[in-house]
Motif scaffolding. Sequence first.
Motif, PDB file in Angstrom:
ATOM      1  N   LYS A 232       0.806  -1.216   0.000  1.00 51.33           N
ATOM      2  CA  LYS A 232       0.000   0.000   0.000  1.00 51.33           C
ATOM      3  C   LYS A 232       0.850   1.283   0.000  1.00 51.33           C
ATOM      4  N   PRO A 233       1.912   1.363   0.820  1.00 49.80           N
ATOM      5  CA  PRO A 233       2.732   2.581   0.787  1.00 49.80           C
ATOM      6  C   PRO A 233       3.383   2.820  -0.572  1.00 49.80           C
ATOM      7  N   TRP A 234       3.887   1.742  -1.206  1.00 47.93           N
ATOM      8  CA  TRP A 234       4.476   1.895  -2.539  1.00 47.93           C
ATOM      9  C   TRP A 234       3.424   2.378  -3.527  1.00 47.93           C
ATOM     10  N   GLY A 235       2.234   1.804  -3.436  1.00 46.30           N
ATOM     11  CA  GLY A 235       1.156   2.222  -4.327  1.00 46.30           C
ATOM     12  C   GLY A 235       0.786   3.686  -4.133  1.00 46.30           C
ATOM     13  N   LYS A 236       0.820   4.128  -2.871  1.00 46.32           N
ATOM     14  CA  LYS A 236       0.500   5.516  -2.572  1.00 46.32           C
ATOM     15  C   LYS A 236       1.529   6.462  -3.170  1.00 46.32           C
ATOM     16  N   PHE A 237       2.800   6.093  -3.077  1.00 38.52           N
ATOM     17  CA  PHE A 237       3.847   6.937  -3.658  1.00 38.52           C
ATOM     18  C   PHE A 237       3.678   7.048  -5.170  1.00 38.52           C
ATOM     19  N   ILE A 238       3.449   5.912  -5.832  1.00 38.42           N
ATOM     20  CA  ILE A 238       3.283   5.908  -7.284  1.00 38.42           C
ATOM     21  C   ILE A 238       2.067   6.737  -7.688  1.00 38.42           C
ATOM     22  N   GLU A 239       0.977   6.562  -6.950  1.00 32.99           N
ATOM     23  CA  GLU A 239      -0.245   7.321  -7.234  1.00 32.99           C
ATOM     24  C   GLU A 239      -0.004   8.821  -7.102  1.00 32.99           C
ATOM     25  N   THR A 240       0.630   9.224  -5.981  1.00 31.54           N
ATOM     26  CA  THR A 240       0.814  10.643  -5.680  1.00 31.54           C
ATOM     27  C   THR A 240       1.843  11.295  -6.592  1.00 31.54           C
ATOM     28  N   MET A 248       5.375  17.440 -10.819  1.00 27.92           N
ATOM     29  CA  MET A 248       5.274  18.777 -11.388  1.00 27.92           C
ATOM     30  C   MET A 248       5.345  19.878 -10.335  1.00 27.92           C
ATOM     31  N   ASP A 249       5.274  19.498  -9.068  1.00 26.84           N
ATOM     32  CA  ASP A 249       5.445  20.465  -7.981  1.00 26.84           C
ATOM     33  C   ASP A 249       6.876  20.499  -7.477  1.00 26.84           C
ATOM     34  N   GLY A 250       7.802  19.910  -8.254  1.00 30.78           N
ATOM     35  CA  GLY A 250       9.208  19.970  -7.897  1.00 30.78           C
ATOM     36  C   GLY A 250       9.549  19.159  -6.661  1.00 30.78           C
ATOM     37  N   MET A 251      10.564  19.634  -5.930  1.00 25.39           N
ATOM     38  CA  MET A 251      11.002  18.953  -4.718  1.00 25.39           C
ATOM     39  C   MET A 251       9.879  18.836  -3.683  1.00 25.39           C
ATOM     40  N   PRO A 252       9.050  19.871  -3.481  1.00 23.68           N
ATOM     41  CA  PRO A 252       7.933  19.701  -2.550  1.00 23.68           C
ATOM     42  C   PRO A 252       7.021  18.538  -2.935  1.00 23.68           C
ATOM     43  N   GLY A 253       6.809  18.318  -4.235  1.00 23.65           N
ATOM     44  CA  GLY A 253       5.971  17.214  -4.681  1.00 23.65           C
ATOM     45  C   GLY A 253       6.556  15.864  -4.319  1.00 23.65           C
ATOM     46  N   PHE A 254       7.886  15.746  -4.394  1.00 23.85           N
ATOM     47  CA  PHE A 254       8.550  14.496  -4.022  1.00 23.85           C
ATOM     48  C   PHE A 254       8.434  14.263  -2.516  1.00 23.85           C
ATOM     49  N   VAL A 255       8.677  15.306  -1.734  1.00 15.19           N
ATOM     50  CA  VAL A 255       8.586  15.200  -0.276  1.00 15.19           C
ATOM     51  C   VAL A 255       7.166  14.809   0.140  1.00 15.19           C
ATOM     52  N   ILE A 256       6.177  15.405  -0.504  1.00  7.74           N
ATOM     53  CA  ILE A 256       4.781  15.103  -0.189  1.00  7.74           C
ATOM     54  C   ILE A 256       4.452  13.651  -0.495  1.00  7.74           C
ATOM     55  N   ALA A 257       4.935  13.135  -1.636  1.00 17.03           N
ATOM     56  CA  ALA A 257       4.657  11.756  -2.023  1.00 17.03           C
ATOM     57  C   ALA A 257       5.290  10.771  -1.039  1.00 17.03           C
ATOM     58  N   VAL A 258       6.523  11.042  -0.634  1.00 18.06           N
ATOM     59  CA  VAL A 258       7.190  10.189   0.353  1.00 18.06           C
ATOM     60  C   VAL A 258       6.440  10.239   1.680  1.00 18.06           C
ATOM     61  N   GLY A 259       6.032  11.435   2.085  1.00 13.72           N
ATOM     62  CA  GLY A 259       5.305  11.588   3.340  1.00 13.72           C
ATOM     63  C   GLY A 259       3.974  10.855   3.333  1.00 13.72           C
ATOM     64  N   ALA A 260       3.276  10.896   2.207  1.00 13.42           N
ATOM     65  CA  ALA A 260       1.993  10.204   2.096  1.00 13.42           C
ATOM     66  C   ALA A 260       2.178   8.697   2.219  1.00 13.42           C
ATOM     67  N   ALA A 261       3.227   8.192   1.566  1.00 12.10           N
ATOM     68  CA  ALA A 261       3.521   6.754   1.635  1.00 12.10           C
ATOM     69  C   ALA A 261       3.905   6.344   3.058  1.00 12.10           C
ATOM     70  N   TYR A 262       4.737   7.159   3.698  1.00 11.97           N
ATOM     71  CA  TYR A 262       5.194   6.830   5.050  1.00 11.97           C
ATOM     72  C   TYR A 262       4.042   6.873   6.050  1.00 11.97           C
ATOM     73  N   SER A 263       3.132   7.838   5.882  1.00 11.72           N
ATOM     74  CA  SER A 263       1.979   7.931   6.768  1.00 11.72           C
ATOM     75  C   SER A 263       1.111   6.677   6.667  1.00 11.72           C
ATOM     76  N   LEU A 264       0.955   6.170   5.442  1.00 13.67           N
ATOM     77  CA  LEU A 264       0.172   4.947   5.245  1.00 13.67           C
ATOM     78  C   LEU A 264       0.888   3.744   5.859  1.00 13.67           C
ATOM     79  N   PHE A 265       2.220   3.713   5.693  1.00 16.31           N
ATOM     80  CA  PHE A 265       3.008   2.643   6.314  1.00 16.31           C
ATOM     81  C   PHE A 265       2.832   2.663   7.831  1.00 16.31           C
TER      82      PHE A 265
END
Length: 282
Positions: A232-240, A248-265
């Motif tokens: 599920k966390p991997w899927g969340k990162f790919i989705e986000t 397209m949101d640059g570095m903030p977009g990457f940080v957000i995607a990692v954070g979303a995956a980690y929160s699900l984990f």
Amino acid sequence: MDKSLSIQKMVSSRESFDKTLIQRESDSVTKLPISLVIITLNEEAHIERCIRSAPFVDDVVVVDSFSTDRTVEIAEKCGARVFQEKWKGFGPQKAFATAQAKNDWVLSLDADEALSPELASELYESFQSLDPEAGYLFPRKSFHLGRWIVHGGWYPDYQLRLFNKSRSQWNSADVHEKVEVKRMIKMKRDLLHWVFDGLSDQVVTNDRYSTLGAKQLAASGKKFSYLKLIFKPWGKFIETYFVKRGFMDGMPGFVIAVGAAYSLFLKFAKQWEMERVHKKPE
């Protein structure tokens, strides 16, 4: 002077939001029978901006959970009626706050949100035609890591923020609470959201919400799954990051995607902890 223009002058542009809100002249706008309702805990950095972004309301209710900063002082200075209430969970807390409102129409904002000037005008101009059976959804735009985030599933993040309490009410969910309404109508203009005070605040928030999410899973009777924990966390990162174009949101977009995956984990890991580690011996 056109009333909508008057409102826009009082609620500032995004570039100078905080400074010009303080200088507004609320007496130049006719008040509407709407109660602005906010729940708070240590929100001194946000509460004034939130209240002043809705200069047309004739009632402001703040339900505070015993803040240790200047939240209450600032809210009262802005004309709010402040109530102290022990934290009950998001749904019950917002239901209690709504019950204190003088008006049937309730504008329920989080303390770190504010109406954009355009949304304030839209609400003001459309008030007479509002449907009391409906809940009104605002497209929410969030500011994080130095920019407005418009990809990764963050925008438009529609939130139900306006409803008639005589026809609708909050449910009792501790997290992911919602107002039960017969139908929903979307507004066009943006609700602004200062989602985190920084990365440290994001980490703390993810920790808190993952705990609430794990408790919700336990309460619903759902059992822990290793497959969900792993995939599920991997899927969340790919989705986000990829599907919803967070890149397209640059570095903030990457940080957000990692954070979303980690929160699900964390949510699934805490579910495992509750079932295995903290399980009472038979």
